[in-house]
Design a protein around this motif. Sequence first.
Motif, PDB file in Angstrom:
ATOM      1  N   ARG A 195     -10.400 -43.054   4.279  1.00 45.57           N
ATOM      2  CA  ARG A 195     -10.241 -43.920   3.102  1.00 45.57           C
ATOM      3  C   ARG A 195      -9.206 -43.344   2.135  1.00 45.57           C
ATOM      4  O   ARG A 195      -8.427 -44.096   1.526  1.00 45.57           O
ATOM      5  CB  ARG A 195     -11.582 -44.105   2.397  1.00 45.57           C
ATOM      6  N   GLU A 196      -9.171 -42.025   2.009  1.00 43.27           N
ATOM      7  CA  GLU A 196      -8.188 -41.421   1.104  1.00 43.27           C
ATOM      8  C   GLU A 196      -6.769 -41.604   1.643  1.00 43.27           C
ATOM      9  O   GLU A 196      -5.845 -41.947   0.890  1.00 43.27           O
ATOM     10  CB  GLU A 196      -8.496 -39.936   0.929  1.00 43.27           C
ATOM     11  N   VAL A 197      -6.576 -41.390   2.938  1.00 48.75           N
ATOM     12  CA  VAL A 197      -5.231 -41.544   3.524  1.00 48.75           C
ATOM     13  C   VAL A 197      -4.796 -43.005   3.490  1.00 48.75           C
ATOM     14  O   VAL A 197      -3.640 -43.317   3.154  1.00 48.75           O
ATOM     15  CB  VAL A 197      -5.216 -40.990   4.961  1.00 48.75           C
ATOM     16  N   ILE A 198      -5.706 -43.925   3.818  1.00 48.17           N
ATOM     17  CA  ILE A 198      -5.368 -45.351   3.775  1.00 48.17           C
ATOM     18  C   ILE A 198      -5.070 -45.779   2.344  1.00 48.17           C
ATOM     19  O   ILE A 198      -4.167 -46.589   2.092  1.00 48.17           O
ATOM     20  CB  ILE A 198      -6.509 -46.195   4.368  1.00 48.17           C
ATOM     21  N   GLY A 199      -5.798 -45.226   1.388  1.00 47.19           N
ATOM     22  CA  GLY A 199      -5.574 -45.583  -0.010  1.00 47.19           C
ATOM     23  C   GLY A 199      -4.236 -45.124  -0.546  1.00 47.19           C
ATOM     24  O   GLY A 199      -3.759 -45.655  -1.562  1.00 47.19           O
ATOM     25  N   ARG A 200      -3.606 -44.146   0.092  1.00 46.88           N
ATOM     26  CA  ARG A 200      -2.287 -43.683  -0.338  1.00 46.88           C
ATOM     27  C   ARG A 200      -1.156 -44.389   0.393  1.00 46.88           C
ATOM     28  O   ARG A 200       0.010 -44.144   0.096  1.00 46.88           O
ATOM     29  CB  ARG A 200      -2.152 -42.175  -0.102  1.00 46.88           C
ATOM     30  N   SER A 201      -1.465 -45.252   1.353  1.00 52.28           N
ATOM     31  CA  SER A 201      -0.448 -45.882   2.189  1.00 52.28           C
ATOM     32  C   SER A 201      -0.425 -47.379   1.952  1.00 52.28           C
ATOM     33  O   SER A 201      -1.378 -47.966   1.437  1.00 52.28           O
ATOM     34  CB  SER A 201      -0.717 -45.599   3.675  1.00 52.28           C
ATOM     35  N   GLU A 202       0.680 -48.004   2.349  1.00 58.36           N
ATOM     36  CA  GLU A 202       0.793 -49.450   2.317  1.00 58.36           C
ATOM     37  C   GLU A 202       0.353 -50.035   3.646  1.00 58.36           C
ATOM     38  O   GLU A 202       0.354 -49.349   4.674  1.00 58.36           O
ATOM     39  CB  GLU A 202       2.231 -49.867   1.993  1.00 58.36           C
ATOM     40  N   ILE A 203       0.016 -51.314   3.625  1.00 60.16           N
ATOM     41  CA  ILE A 203      -0.577 -51.921   4.812  1.00 60.16           C
ATOM     42  C   ILE A 203       0.441 -52.099   5.935  1.00 60.16           C
ATOM     43  O   ILE A 203       0.101 -51.956   7.113  1.00 60.16           O
ATOM     44  CB  ILE A 203      -1.221 -53.279   4.447  1.00 60.16           C
ATOM     45  N   GLN A 204       1.718 -52.362   5.593  1.00 58.70           N
ATOM     46  CA  GLN A 204       2.693 -52.642   6.635  1.00 58.70           C
ATOM     47  C   GLN A 204       2.932 -51.450   7.563  1.00 58.70           C
ATOM     48  O   GLN A 204       2.891 -51.596   8.788  1.00 58.70           O
ATOM     49  CB  GLN A 204       4.012 -53.119   6.006  1.00 58.70           C
ATOM     50  N   PRO A 205       3.185 -50.230   7.032  1.00 61.26           N
ATOM     51  CA  PRO A 205       3.339 -49.088   7.959  1.00 61.26           C
ATOM     52  C   PRO A 205       2.079 -48.797   8.764  1.00 61.26           C
ATOM     53  O   PRO A 205       2.163 -48.372   9.917  1.00 61.26           O
ATOM     54  CB  PRO A 205       3.694 -47.928   7.028  1.00 61.26           C
ATOM     55  N   ILE A 206       0.919 -49.026   8.174  1.00 62.22           N
ATOM     56  CA  ILE A 206      -0.330 -48.747   8.892  1.00 62.22           C
ATOM     57  C   ILE A 206      -0.472 -49.671  10.098  1.00 62.22           C
ATOM     58  O   ILE A 206      -0.910 -49.253  11.179  1.00 62.22           O
ATOM     59  CB  ILE A 206      -1.533 -48.901   7.937  1.00 62.22           C
ATOM     60  N   LEU A 207      -0.079 -50.926   9.945  1.00 63.55           N
ATOM     61  CA  LEU A 207      -0.222 -51.886  11.034  1.00 63.55           C
ATOM     62  C   LEU A 207       0.854 -51.731  12.096  1.00 63.55           C
ATOM     63  O   LEU A 207       0.685 -52.245  13.210  1.00 63.55           O
ATOM     64  CB  LEU A 207      -0.176 -53.319  10.473  1.00 63.55           C
ATOM     65  N   THR A 208       1.959 -51.052  11.787  1.00 64.58           N
ATOM     66  CA  THR A 208       3.076 -50.989  12.736  1.00 64.58           C
ATOM     67  C   THR A 208       3.263 -49.587  13.295  1.00 64.58           C
ATOM     68  O   THR A 208       2.710 -49.254  14.344  1.00 64.58           O
ATOM     69  CB  THR A 208       4.357 -51.485  12.049  1.00 64.58           C
ATOM     70  N   GLY A 209       4.034 -48.739  12.626  1.00 66.63           N
ATOM     71  CA  GLY A 209       4.456 -47.501  13.266  1.00 66.63           C
ATOM     72  C   GLY A 209       3.930 -46.227  12.670  1.00 66.63           C
ATOM     73  O   GLY A 209       4.361 -45.146  13.074  1.00 66.63           O
ATOM     74  N   ALA A 210       2.988 -46.298  11.724  1.00 64.79           N
ATOM     75  CA  ALA A 210       2.517 -45.082  11.057  1.00 64.79           C
ATOM     76  C   ALA A 210       1.168 -44.618  11.584  1.00 64.79           C
ATOM     77  O   ALA A 210       0.452 -43.898  10.887  1.00 64.79           O
ATOM     78  CB  ALA A 210       2.430 -45.311   9.542  1.00 64.79           C
TER      79      ALA A 210
END
Length: 379
Positions: A195-210
């Motif tokens: 939750r902490e790592v996801i909270g620092r990131s945007e949704i687009q990189p998470i869904l694609t290449g991050a």
Amino acid sequence: MPWNNQGGGPWGSGPRGPWGSGPQSQGPTPPDLEDLLRRSQDKLRSVLPGGGVGGKGVAIAALVGLVLWGASGFFRVQPDELGVVLRFGQHVRTVNPGLNYHLPYPVETVLTPKVTTNNPIHIGMRLVDDMRRGTTTRDVPEESLMLTGDENIVDVDFTVFWRVKATSREGVADFLFNIQNPEGTVKAVAESAMREVIGRSEIQPILTGARQTTEAAVHELMQKTLDQYGAGITIFQVQMQKVDPPSQVIDAFRDVQASRADQERAQNEAQTYANRVVPEARGRVAQIVQAAEAYKEQTVAEAKGQAARFTKVLEEYTKAPQVTRERIYLETIERIFAGTDKIILDSGGAAGGSGVVPYLPLNELTRRPAAQPQAGATR
């Protein structure tokens, strides 16, 4: 429990009583302690010399009991385990796999946790065994739904593999004594770190290449937190199983992803076309420039040559005008008649003759040596 009022008293009819006189239940009857003690004494009298239990017999029995008590300290540690020896409940040492010894109970005891087994913990999903469909996955939205840094909701299912930290002797003891529920602790730390790592990131990189970057960040944060707890646990791997938007908007997100993929494809095609056309145009430009430079150099060289030739002819004309005029005339006539068909007429020939003078075309014989000359051919 209600009494059976069919008899004459509170325990019913018959010989039953409150302390078990008579049949109380249908289960097995407990052994009689007095009978067991009496049988043990009879066996001991038969073993001891003299048939009685005297001071010597008591000493032998005590010696045998002491030997058995001392031998109970031997224990075996399996290859995937480590032995943690406790003396009155306090950790004193850690032993390797194999046959070992500790002081008999209750002085020392041993614990043998498995230190080479990778234990998986699933967050956001549960594996359910179905007799018909095999192993299926059940989603747990209260664990998997997380808020990103750009205030979007993402559904993340992931698995954490952990094992006991066996790199140091203190790690096994920390695992046994510092945490009470290892699986619950690892699960809580994993969910918090994700939750902490996801909270620092945007949704687009998470869904694609991050995905790999996110897994590495969660792995590092979990290990750091567990080391601060002194949990004696090593995080072996973090695997993100599913990363999707919520089911209510997943179709819209997929449309957006398809549009972005089309955009990237169009940009790549345009860049490919530009990479092909621009070098070709630059090559044609360089070719034209080089041809112009060559024509320029050729024209300038020819002009300089003609000017030098005219200067030389002028110098010779100044020295001998008549000879030079004749030479120029002959050279001009030679250049003119070199590429034309010629007929030579002799005006001073004999009377009645044709006046045509035959000659041998040596130049044609040189160009075509294989041709057969025709006899008597004239021009």
